[in-house]
Design a protein around this motif. Sequence first.
Motif, PDB file in Angstrom:
ATOM      1  N   UNK A   1      14.645  13.687   2.262  1.00  0.00           N
ATOM      2  CA  UNK A   1      14.500  12.607   1.276  1.00  0.00           C
ATOM      3  C   UNK A   1      13.206  11.829   1.498  1.00  0.00           C
ATOM      4  N   UNK A   2      12.837  11.608   2.754  1.00  0.00           N
ATOM      5  CA  UNK A   2      11.581  10.905   3.032  1.00  0.00           C
ATOM      6  C   UNK A   2      10.377  11.679   2.493  1.00  0.00           C
ATOM      7  N   UNK A   3      10.400  13.004   2.663  1.00  0.00           N
ATOM      8  CA  UNK A   3       9.312  13.833   2.107  1.00  0.00           C
ATOM      9  C   UNK A   3       9.310  13.763   0.583  1.00  0.00           C
ATOM     10  N   UNK A   4      10.504  13.811   0.004  1.00  0.00           N
ATOM     11  CA  UNK A   4      10.616  13.726  -1.462  1.00  0.00           C
ATOM     12  C   UNK A   4      10.070  12.411  -2.000  1.00  0.00           C
ATOM     13  N   UNK A   5      10.259  11.333  -1.229  1.00  0.00           N
ATOM     14  CA  UNK A   5       9.732  10.030  -1.659  1.00  0.00           C
ATOM     15  C   UNK A   5       8.217   9.974  -1.514  1.00  0.00           C
ATOM     16  N   UNK A   6       7.684  10.660  -0.521  1.00  0.00           N
ATOM     17  CA  UNK A   6       6.239  10.613  -0.269  1.00  0.00           C
ATOM     18  C   UNK A   6       5.449  11.494  -1.231  1.00  0.00           C
ATOM     19  N   UNK A   7       6.011  12.652  -1.608  1.00  0.00           N
ATOM     20  CA  UNK A   7       5.258  13.639  -2.398  1.00  0.00           C
ATOM     21  C   UNK A   7       4.733  13.077  -3.725  1.00  0.00           C
ATOM     22  N   UNK A   8       5.546  12.375  -4.550  1.00  0.00           N
ATOM     23  CA  UNK A   8       5.002  11.843  -5.815  1.00  0.00           C
ATOM     24  C   UNK A   8       3.845  10.865  -5.604  1.00  0.00           C
ATOM     25  N   UNK A   9       3.901  10.093  -4.535  1.00  0.00           N
ATOM     26  CA  UNK A   9       2.810   9.151  -4.238  1.00  0.00           C
ATOM     27  C   UNK A   9       1.528   9.925  -3.933  1.00  0.00           C
ATOM     28  N   UNK A  10       1.646  10.931  -3.092  1.00  0.00           N
ATOM     29  CA  UNK A  10       0.477  11.746  -2.748  1.00  0.00           C
ATOM     30  C   UNK A  10      -0.080  12.463  -3.976  1.00  0.00           C
ATOM     31  N   UNK A  11       0.825  12.950  -4.835  1.00  0.00           N
ATOM     32  CA  UNK A  11       0.379  13.651  -6.053  1.00  0.00           C
ATOM     33  C   UNK A  11      -0.389  12.708  -6.968  1.00  0.00           C
ATOM     34  N   UNK A  12       0.100  11.473  -7.130  1.00  0.00           N
ATOM     35  CA  UNK A  12      -0.567  10.503  -8.000  1.00  0.00           C
ATOM     36  C   UNK A  12      -1.958  10.143  -7.466  1.00  0.00           C
ATOM     37  N   UNK A  13      -2.106  10.174  -6.139  1.00  0.00           N
ATOM     38  CA  UNK A  13      -3.377   9.809  -5.507  1.00  0.00           C
ATOM     39  C   UNK A  13      -4.278  11.011  -5.222  1.00  0.00           C
ATOM     40  N   UNK A  14      -3.767  12.230  -5.542  1.00  0.00           N
ATOM     41  CA  UNK A  14      -4.487  13.464  -5.189  1.00  0.00           C
ATOM     42  C   UNK A  14      -4.818  13.499  -3.687  1.00  0.00           C
ATOM     43  N   UNK A  15      -3.854  13.046  -2.884  1.00  0.00           N
ATOM     44  CA  UNK A  15      -4.049  13.006  -1.426  1.00  0.00           C
ATOM     45  C   UNK A  15      -3.506  14.303  -0.839  1.00  0.00           C
ATOM     46  N   UNK A  16      -4.401  15.293  -0.695  1.00  0.00           N
ATOM     47  CA  UNK A  16      -3.993  16.638  -0.316  1.00  0.00           C
ATOM     48  C   UNK A  16      -3.494  16.734   1.132  1.00  0.00           C
TER      49      UNK A  16
ATOM     50  N   UNK B   1       0.846  -1.193   0.000  1.00  0.00           N
ATOM     51  CA  UNK B   1       0.000   0.000   0.000  1.00  0.00           C
ATOM     52  C   UNK B   1       0.887   1.251   0.000  1.00  0.00           C
ATOM     53  N   UNK B   2       1.015   1.865  -1.159  1.00  0.00           N
ATOM     54  CA  UNK B   2       1.912   3.012  -1.300  1.00  0.00           C
ATOM     55  C   UNK B   2       1.479   4.202  -0.440  1.00  0.00           C
ATOM     56  N   UNK B   3       0.171   4.388  -0.306  1.00  0.00           N
ATOM     57  CA  UNK B   3      -0.328   5.537   0.464  1.00  0.00           C
ATOM     58  C   UNK B   3       0.066   5.405   1.931  1.00  0.00           C
ATOM     59  N   UNK B   4      -0.133   4.218   2.506  1.00  0.00           N
ATOM     60  CA  UNK B   4       0.206   4.015   3.915  1.00  0.00           C
ATOM     61  C   UNK B   4       1.704   4.185   4.137  1.00  0.00           C
ATOM     62  N   UNK B   5       2.488   3.678   3.205  1.00  0.00           N
ATOM     63  CA  UNK B   5       3.944   3.820   3.320  1.00  0.00           C
ATOM     64  C   UNK B   5       4.336   5.301   3.275  1.00  0.00           C
ATOM     65  N   UNK B   6       3.723   6.060   2.347  1.00  0.00           N
ATOM     66  CA  UNK B   6       4.047   7.490   2.201  1.00  0.00           C
ATOM     67  C   UNK B   6       3.653   8.277   3.451  1.00  0.00           C
ATOM     68  N   UNK B   7       2.488   7.947   4.048  1.00  0.00           N
ATOM     69  CA  UNK B   7       2.067   8.629   5.278  1.00  0.00           C
ATOM     70  C   UNK B   7       3.070   8.355   6.391  1.00  0.00           C
ATOM     71  N   UNK B   8       3.470   7.082   6.511  1.00  0.00           N
ATOM     72  CA  UNK B   8       4.442   6.721   7.549  1.00  0.00           C
ATOM     73  C   UNK B   8       5.772   7.436   7.324  1.00  0.00           C
ATOM     74  N   UNK B   9       6.183   7.557   6.074  1.00  0.00           N
ATOM     75  CA  UNK B   9       7.443   8.251   5.766  1.00  0.00           C
ATOM     76  C   UNK B   9       7.368   9.725   6.171  1.00  0.00           C
ATOM     77  N   UNK B  10       6.208  10.330   5.947  1.00  0.00           N
ATOM     78  CA  UNK B  10       6.043  11.739   6.331  1.00  0.00           C
ATOM     79  C   UNK B  10       6.130  11.901   7.849  1.00  0.00           C
ATOM     80  N   UNK B  11       5.493  10.991   8.581  1.00  0.00           N
ATOM     81  CA  UNK B  11       5.569  11.051  10.044  1.00  0.00           C
ATOM     82  C   UNK B  11       6.999  10.828  10.540  1.00  0.00           C
ATOM     83  N   UNK B  12       7.718   9.907   9.912  1.00  0.00           N
ATOM     84  CA  UNK B  12       9.109   9.664  10.294  1.00  0.00           C
ATOM     85  C   UNK B  12       9.961  10.886   9.949  1.00  0.00           C
ATOM     86  N   UNK B  13       9.664  11.527   8.820  1.00  0.00           N
ATOM     87  CA  UNK B  13      10.413  12.738   8.433  1.00  0.00           C
ATOM     88  C   UNK B  13      10.278  13.815   9.497  1.00  0.00           C
ATOM     89  N   UNK B  14       9.071  13.975  10.030  1.00  0.00           N
ATOM     90  CA  UNK B  14       8.844  14.952  11.106  1.00  0.00           C
ATOM     91  C   UNK B  14       9.749  14.625  12.305  1.00  0.00           C
TER      92      UNK B  14
END
Length: 665
Positions: free
Chosen positions: A90-105, A63-76
């Motif tokens: 780098x963690x934010x950079x990895x998460x942003x394209x996933x969020x953009x593809x999913x339109x997860x604002x 699940x790319x979305x769950x992974x990206x959310x977790x990466x954002x929390x770890x980045x914080x």
Amino acid sequence: MDSLRPLLNEHIESLREQLKEELPLKERINVLNELSRKLRNRDNKLAYQYALEALECAQNTANKKIIAIAKTNVAFGKYYQEAAIEEAFLLCNEAIPVFEALNYYNGLGEAFGIQGVIYWNTGEYEMGFSSLMKALKFSEQADDLNWLSWINYLIGGFYHDLKDYQNSLRYHQRALKLFKKNEDIPGHITTIIGIGDIYKVLGQYDLALAIHQEALVMATQHNLVMMKGQAMHEIGMVYLATEDYEKAIDYLNYGLAFRRKINNQRDEITGLIYLSIAHMELEQLDKAEQMLLQGEQLALLNSAKPKLITIYDTLAKLYKKMKDPWKAIKFYEQHQELKAEVMGEEKSTQLKNVNSINSIEKAQQEAEIHKLKNVELKKAYQKIEQQTQSIIDSIHYAKQIQNSILKPIESIEARFDDSFLFFEPKDIVSGDFYWYAEVDTSLDEAPAKPTIATSLGIKSRQAPKMTKILAAVDCTGHGVPGAFMVMLGNSILNEIIHTQRILQPAEILTQLDKKVINALRQTEDEETNNDGMDLAMVTLDESTGVLTFAGARNPLFMVRNGELSHIKGAIYPIGGTQYHTSKVFVEHEVQTQPGDIYYIFSDGFQDQFGGKKARKYLAKRFRKFIEGIAHLPMPEQKAAIGKELKEWQGYNEQTDDVLVIGIKV
């Protein structure tokens, strides 16, 4: 608000209890991510631990979305707990394209927000501001009120760094409104601390101190260690600004201890810098050196280049004081080199452009300017010159109007046995004004009982009972904007006192506040203007010798038997709704004694820059000065005030209008 803490704790405990159960993997990750977010700014260390566990679990899913959310929390957590800047970025950079593809604002808002803070604190100002504005846009689209409130707070902080305090206050007030709506106590406390800091920078020290003390009480009640440390630090900063170095050191040390307790290294650096400055002022140079060198090591470890610039500059000044020229030169050169790197020509241009990144209107104006040919420019300059002269002529006419409204200074001085009124506007017209009236209170008393004389038609004349009313008023701004406020304030005071016949200072201020708010159409909306006035008002009942005082941010000085004491005014100004609370103006009565001297004034003298270090004169020095001249005859005091102002100002521009009034009974 107090009911929120148990509710929030109950929710966090509920999430923790869920983790003890055998949850499906996806549900477990969601609980861990939610816990990580809920614990931010309450317990960042624990929030980070939950984020790391969430990411570890998420890596076992597709699940790319769950992974990206977790990466954002770890980045914080990486940034705020470990100061691992590159990893967080780098963690934010990895998460942003996933969020953009999913339109997860929601995710985009958080990721860009974290990147914005990283950019800013490492000296990449334009990128930082750009990222924050993206975060604001995405958080608004997601209707994520929790993160949106923090983004508004962060943008307010950036404007504070840019010394744009009006926009800083606007975004802080937006954040406060959202935090209150969300019943977010950590956010509420953090934001009022930010607002207090703005008032400190603006020289409104009593108000700043009151706000920070409110924050400290809230943080203590809710056991928020991070917020408690921040409030302690900011109280210390107010004392540092007012040159009360002993108290500054006490509170800054308290703040530093709390920051170390939670391993908040970036704020620890800030605490060390300002503690060193306080120790330098007290000539405790060895302590100052020790703290600055500690701060240098932490700043290097955290890549905190803007803080490192301050440290090198302070070290250079310290070693100059210690008469160690080689070290002074060494750190001065390091300061200059790093400043050139971070704040050089390119970065200065970025800073200037920050405020216009999202301003289409300004871009259009600049495009139009480039279209002008040399001939057109010449015509424009000629037109500007003509308009400028016309404006100056209008301002001089406005001065005549203002002079006709204000009573002649000599006529007011003549109404007291011994007094002076010192008035030095900064510009042609003034934003400060004095107001004076005499009211016969015997007219308001009940008619006397009939006597034999009155029954025979002989009218008795009641002896007048005169009350003198005197105010020193400081309106928002100076020059033309201030002059408009002078017109408004003068008119409303006439109405309150002469028409409504309200003579109690506290009630006069209450009515004045309501009428100014109504006249300027001020509301609690953050977009409203917060113009108004500070003032000190006294009434003197000549029949009883009672002097009554009420103030809106400005105090009353009293010198009796050579000793000066002062009575504070309320912490609120007249006008403005930014305080989100009902204003209370308190009256103080003093039974005057022969020889007493009373002083009311605006803050113009105290805010004047000058002296050897080009600093503000400040309230503490002003009190000492007034106490030092109080033994002089009143005309000589007036002359001494003018002389002191001129000498302190030197070659500096006059900062503000100056008004000082003294009366001796």
